[in-house]
Design an enzyme around this catalytic site. Structure first.
Site, PDB file in Angstrom:
ATOM      1  N   CYS A  40       0.836  -1.203   0.000  1.00 39.37           N
ATOM      2  CA  CYS A  40       0.000   0.000   0.000  1.00 39.37           C
ATOM      3  C   CYS A  40       0.873   1.257   0.000  1.00 39.37           C
ATOM      4  CB  CYS A  40      -0.884  -0.043   1.252  1.00 39.37           C
ATOM      5  SG  CYS A  40      -1.822   1.441   1.589  1.00 39.37           S
ATOM      6  N   HIS A  41       0.252   2.381  -0.360  1.00 38.63           N
ATOM      7  CA  HIS A  41       0.985   3.650  -0.402  1.00 38.63           C
ATOM      8  C   HIS A  41       1.567   4.060   0.937  1.00 38.63           C
ATOM      9  CE1 HIS A  41      -0.992   3.985  -4.248  1.00 38.63           C
ATOM     10  NE2 HIS A  41      -0.013   4.801  -4.542  1.00 38.63           N
ATOM     11  N   THR A  42       0.912   3.653   2.002  1.00 40.03           N
ATOM     12  CA  THR A  42       1.416   4.045   3.316  1.00 40.03           C
ATOM     13  C   THR A  42       2.767   3.380   3.589  1.00 40.03           C
ATOM     14  OG1 THR A  42      -0.880   4.177   3.961  1.00 40.03           O
ATOM     15  CG2 THR A  42       0.725   4.361   5.715  1.00 40.03           C
ATOM     16  N   HIS A  62       0.908  -3.756   6.166  1.00 38.80           N
ATOM     17  CA  HIS A  62      -0.265  -3.633   7.051  1.00 38.80           C
ATOM     18  C   HIS A  62      -1.546  -4.085   6.369  1.00 38.80           C
ATOM     19  CE1 HIS A  62      -0.169  -0.001   4.642  1.00 38.80           C
ATOM     20  NE2 HIS A  62      -1.472   0.083   4.836  1.00 38.80           N
ATOM     21  N   GLU A  63      -1.420  -4.796   5.227  1.00 34.46           N
ATOM     22  CA  GLU A  63      -2.609  -5.210   4.485  1.00 34.46           C
ATOM     23  C   GLU A  63      -2.536  -6.728   4.328  1.00 34.46           C
ATOM     24  OE1 GLU A  63      -4.416  -2.133   1.245  1.00 34.46           O
ATOM     25  OE2 GLU A  63      -3.152  -3.651   0.362  1.00 34.46           O
ATOM     26  N   CYS A  92     -10.506  -2.495  20.965  1.00 34.50           N
ATOM     27  CA  CYS A  92     -10.402  -3.121  22.295  1.00 34.50           C
ATOM     28  C   CYS A  92     -11.761  -3.284  22.954  1.00 34.50           C
ATOM     29  CB  CYS A  92      -9.473  -2.319  23.195  1.00 34.50           C
ATOM     30  SG  CYS A  92     -10.215  -0.801  23.862  1.00 34.50           S
ATOM     31  N   CYS A  95     -11.898   1.032  25.674  1.00 35.81           N
ATOM     32  CA  CYS A  95     -11.352   2.373  25.909  1.00 35.81           C
ATOM     33  C   CYS A  95     -12.462   3.405  25.719  1.00 35.81           C
ATOM     34  CB  CYS A  95     -10.179   2.655  24.969  1.00 35.81           C
ATOM     35  SG  CYS A  95     -10.639   2.891  23.238  1.00 35.81           S
ATOM     36  N   CYS A  98     -13.683   3.413  22.035  1.00 32.12           N
ATOM     37  CA  CYS A  98     -14.535   2.277  21.670  1.00 32.12           C
ATOM     38  C   CYS A  98     -15.891   2.392  22.360  1.00 32.12           C
ATOM     39  CB  CYS A  98     -13.871   0.962  22.061  1.00 32.12           C
ATOM     40  SG  CYS A  98     -12.525   0.474  20.957  1.00 32.12           S
ATOM     41  N   CYS A 106      -9.943   3.360  18.089  1.00 32.81           N
ATOM     42  CA  CYS A 106      -9.529   2.786  19.376  1.00 32.81           C
ATOM     43  C   CYS A 106      -8.135   3.301  19.735  1.00 32.81           C
ATOM     44  CB  CYS A 106      -9.509   1.266  19.271  1.00 32.81           C
ATOM     45  SG  CYS A 106      -8.836   0.435  20.717  1.00 32.81           S
ATOM     46  N   ARG A 110      -2.410   2.844  21.034  1.00 32.41           N
ATOM     47  CA  ARG A 110      -1.951   3.832  20.061  1.00 32.41           C
ATOM     48  C   ARG A 110      -0.492   4.238  20.283  1.00 32.41           C
ATOM     49  NH1 ARG A 110      -0.608   4.803  16.524  1.00 32.41           N
ATOM     50  NH2 ARG A 110      -0.266   6.725  15.420  1.00 32.41           N
ATOM     51  N   CYS A 169      -6.880  -2.913   4.496  1.00 32.22           N
ATOM     52  CA  CYS A 169      -6.652  -1.464   4.373  1.00 32.22           C
ATOM     53  C   CYS A 169      -7.502  -0.850   3.281  1.00 32.22           C
ATOM     54  CB  CYS A 169      -5.169  -1.139   4.177  1.00 32.22           C
ATOM     55  SG  CYS A 169      -4.857   0.646   4.084  1.00 32.22           S
ATOM     56  N   ARG A 364      -3.318  -2.852  -6.961  1.00 29.93           N
ATOM     57  CA  ARG A 364      -2.699  -3.478  -5.809  1.00 29.93           C
ATOM     58  C   ARG A 364      -1.871  -4.681  -6.258  1.00 29.93           C
ATOM     59  NH1 ARG A 364      -3.736   0.329  -3.078  1.00 29.93           N
ATOM     60  NH2 ARG A 364      -4.399   0.356  -0.894  1.00 29.93           N
TER      61      ARG A 364
HETATM   62  N1  APR Z   1      -6.541  14.649 -10.113  1.00 31.41           N
HETATM   63  C1  APR Z   1      -7.234  13.502 -10.318  1.00 31.41           C
HETATM   64  N2  APR Z   1      -6.722  12.282 -10.091  1.00 31.41           N
HETATM   65  C2  APR Z   1      -5.463  12.210  -9.629  1.00 31.41           C
HETATM   66  C3  APR Z   1      -4.685  13.362  -9.385  1.00 31.41           C
HETATM   67  C4  APR Z   1      -5.268  14.632  -9.664  1.00 31.41           C
HETATM   68  N3  APR Z   1      -4.604  15.761  -9.475  1.00 31.41           N
HETATM   69  N4  APR Z   1      -3.485  12.958  -8.920  1.00 31.41           N
HETATM   70  C5  APR Z   1      -3.511  11.622  -8.872  1.00 31.41           C
HETATM   71  N5  APR Z   1      -4.700  11.158  -9.300  1.00 31.41           N
HETATM   72  C6  APR Z   1      -5.153   9.765  -9.396  1.00 31.41           C
HETATM   73  C7  APR Z   1      -4.107   8.798  -9.907  1.00 31.41           C
HETATM   74  O1  APR Z   1      -4.111   8.753 -11.332  1.00 31.41           O
HETATM   75  C8  APR Z   1      -4.581   7.474  -9.301  1.00 31.41           C
HETATM   76  O2  APR Z   1      -5.467   6.785 -10.155  1.00 31.41           O
HETATM   77  O3  APR Z   1      -5.466   9.316  -8.089  1.00 31.41           O
HETATM   78  C9  APR Z   1      -5.331   7.898  -8.050  1.00 31.41           C
HETATM   79  C10 APR Z   1      -4.638   7.515  -6.744  1.00 31.41           C
HETATM   80  O4  APR Z   1      -4.613   6.157  -6.681  1.00 31.41           O
HETATM   81  P1  APR Z   1      -3.428   5.362  -6.001  1.00 31.41           P
HETATM   82  O5  APR Z   1      -2.169   6.125  -6.163  1.00 31.41           O
HETATM   83  O6  APR Z   1      -3.493   3.959  -6.499  1.00 31.41           O
HETATM   84  O7  APR Z   1      -3.794   5.428  -4.422  1.00 31.41           O
HETATM   85  P2  APR Z   1      -4.746   4.556  -3.482  1.00 31.41           P
HETATM   86  O8  APR Z   1      -4.081   3.300  -3.087  1.00 31.41           O
HETATM   87  O9  APR Z   1      -6.107   4.468  -4.064  1.00 31.41           O
HETATM   88  O10 APR Z   1      -4.773   5.505  -2.200  1.00 31.41           O
HETATM   89  C11 APR Z   1      -5.281   6.813  -2.313  1.00 31.41           C
HETATM   90  O11 APR Z   1      -5.551   6.990   0.042  1.00 31.41           O
HETATM   91  O12 APR Z   1      -4.741   5.533   1.610  1.00 31.41           O
HETATM   92  C12 APR Z   1      -4.552   6.750   1.004  1.00 31.41           C
HETATM   93  O13 APR Z   1      -2.209   7.123   1.126  1.00 31.41           O
HETATM   94  C13 APR Z   1      -3.254   6.774   0.271  1.00 31.41           C
HETATM   95  O14 APR Z   1      -3.450   9.063  -0.039  1.00 31.41           O
HETATM   96  C14 APR Z   1      -3.546   7.816  -0.714  1.00 31.41           C
HETATM   97  C15 APR Z   1      -5.001   7.604  -1.081  1.00 31.41           C
HETATM   98 ZN    ZN Z   2     -10.620   0.790  22.165  1.00 31.93          ZN
END
Ligand code: APR
Ligand code: ZN
Length: 369
Positions: A40-42, A62-63, A92, A95, A98, A106, A110, A169, A364
């Site tokens: 994931c992006h995180t 985390h996924e 939990c 807390c 929750c 929760c 943390r 996630c 993904r």
């Molecule tokens: N305008 C429109 N669409 C955009 C722009 C923009 N300016 N910039 C990026 N995008 C599109 C990308 O083309 C892509 O399809 O946003 C989408 C983002 O998708 P991913 O990068 O695959 O991200 P995703 O896993 O869906 O997560 C999105 O949520 O969990 C958070 O950290 C994560 O901030 C991120 C968001």
């Molecule tokens: Zn809790």
């Protein structure tokens, strides 16, 4: 025990596959054999070094999804053989948060989770005697991990772990943002900014909720087909809109969105997402995570005239309570996970999953062990 893990030794370095030491579960903890994990992006954000709370060396991830191998003393809700999804937002049930019934945030563990350690303040992972940090309380880029009991959702036995790991996630975040946070109603018009795994799942959630227009906004035209398959009714590429995007969307929805969702993490788009909402009642839900220290802005008049800005983490989902039902939805064909998986790969290839993500080529990737 010896386990295989992708170790993040320091920021901006590729992960390295190592055999590391893992201590067994202590009181209230559970040893889980991880079968699969989404990337994931995180994870990428932390690895980039931009995350001010990022700690190294660490085992990211985390996924995930896996099987309980051993439970520590005092663990009552889980036993060996149970299928589980680790939760970076635990539940939990005890807390203040929750018990409020008002939030999924929760706070029971943390503080230690943020420090990369288990609730007793120590790590279960080490390499050559040197401690490795846990990550988001889950560390799913290892074939075995130790997780607190309150951070594990027990799911049905017949769910394919290499698919439902993604419910840990992004997919749950998107669907939950619609169902739990926005509470979209039948006939609502919805605008979704960003059609990655999260935004596409907002589309699925909006379809489930019976939304009328489901408008997807993305600068990547390749996202159109899958968006439509999942329920998107209109696709808008901002690059192809003449003039400003906000009035275009207000016009398209005949006055503005009932609900908009920002699923990119871009503070400029967050403003557009608010301002395309319907005067008097439209609500914008912030789902994307912006960089540390960034700020959002708009004219207060946007709020005075009845628009609402709100946000959600993990889609407002209470993991132990809600996730088993979301797994049921998948097993019953009500939600789609399969089409959001662009590639499976062995953990040894995990760096390629990050490359594909950065190139915008994946929705993904799922690593298996
Ligand atoms: N305008 C429109 N669409 C955009 C722009 C923009 N300016 N910039 C990026 N995008 C599109 C990308 O083309 C892509 O399809 O946003 C989408 C983002 O998708 P991913 O990068 O695959 O991200 P995703 O896993 O869906 O997560 C999105 O949520 O969990 C958070 O950290 C994560 O901030 C991120 C968001
Ligand atoms: Zn809790």
């Amino acid at each position: 025990m010896k386990v295989k893990a992708a170790v993040a030794h320091s920021a901006k370095q590729p992960l390295s596959i190592e055999i590391v030491d893992l201590e067994g579960p202590k009181e209230g903890e559970v040893l889980v054999e991880i079968k699969a994990s989404g990337v994931c992006h995180t994870d990428a954000y932390t690895l980039s070094g931009a995350d001010p709370e990022g700690l190294f060396p660490a085992i990211l991830g985390h996924e995930g999804a896996g099987i309980v191998v051993e439970v520590g003393s005092g663990v009552k809700s889980l036993q060996k053989g149970d299928r589980v999804i680790p939760l970076y937002v635990p539940e939990c049930r005890n807390c203040k948060f929750c018990l409020s019934g008002k939030t999924n945030l929760c706070q029971a563990i943390r503080e230690t989770q943020g420090k990369g350690v288990m609730p007793d303040g120590s790590s279960r992972f080490s390499l050559n005697g040197k401690m490795l940090h846990h990550y988001m309380g889950t560390s799913t880029f290892a074939n075995y991990t130790v997780v607190p009991e309150i951070a594990l959702a027990k799911i049905r036995e017949d769910a394919p772990l290499e698919k439902v790991c993604l419910l840990g996630c992004g997919i749950t975040t998107g669907i939950g943002a619609v169902i739990n946070t926005a509470k979209v109603q039948v006939g609502d018009n919805v605008v979704v900014f960003g059609l990655g795994g999260v935004g596409l799942s907002v589309i699925q959630g909006a379809k489930l909720a019976g939304a009328n227009m489901i408008i997807g906004v993305d600068i990547n035209p390749n996202k159109k087909a899958l968006g439509e398959k999942l329920g998107m009714t209109h696709f808008v590429n901002p690059k192809e809109v003449e003039g400003d995007l906000v009035p275009y969307l207000v016009n398209l929805t005949n006055g503005g969105a009932d609900f908009s969702f920002e699923c990119i993490g871009n503070v400029k788009i967050m403003r557009q997402a608010l301002e395309c909402c319907h005067k008097g009642w439209g609500t914008c839900v912030i789902v994307g995570v912006a960089g540390a220290g960034e700020e959002i802005s708009t004219r207060p008049f946007q709020l005075v005239t009845g628009r609402t800005w709100k946000g959600t983490a993990f889609g407002g989902t209470k993991g132990r309570t809600h996730l088993p039902k979301i797994v049921d939805w998948y097993m019953e064909g009500k939600i789609n996970i399969d089409d959001l998986i662009t590639e499976f790969m062995p953990i040894e290839d995990i760096n390629r999953a990050f490359d594909l993500m950065h190139a915008g080529k994946s929705i993904r990737s799922v690593v298996t062990f």
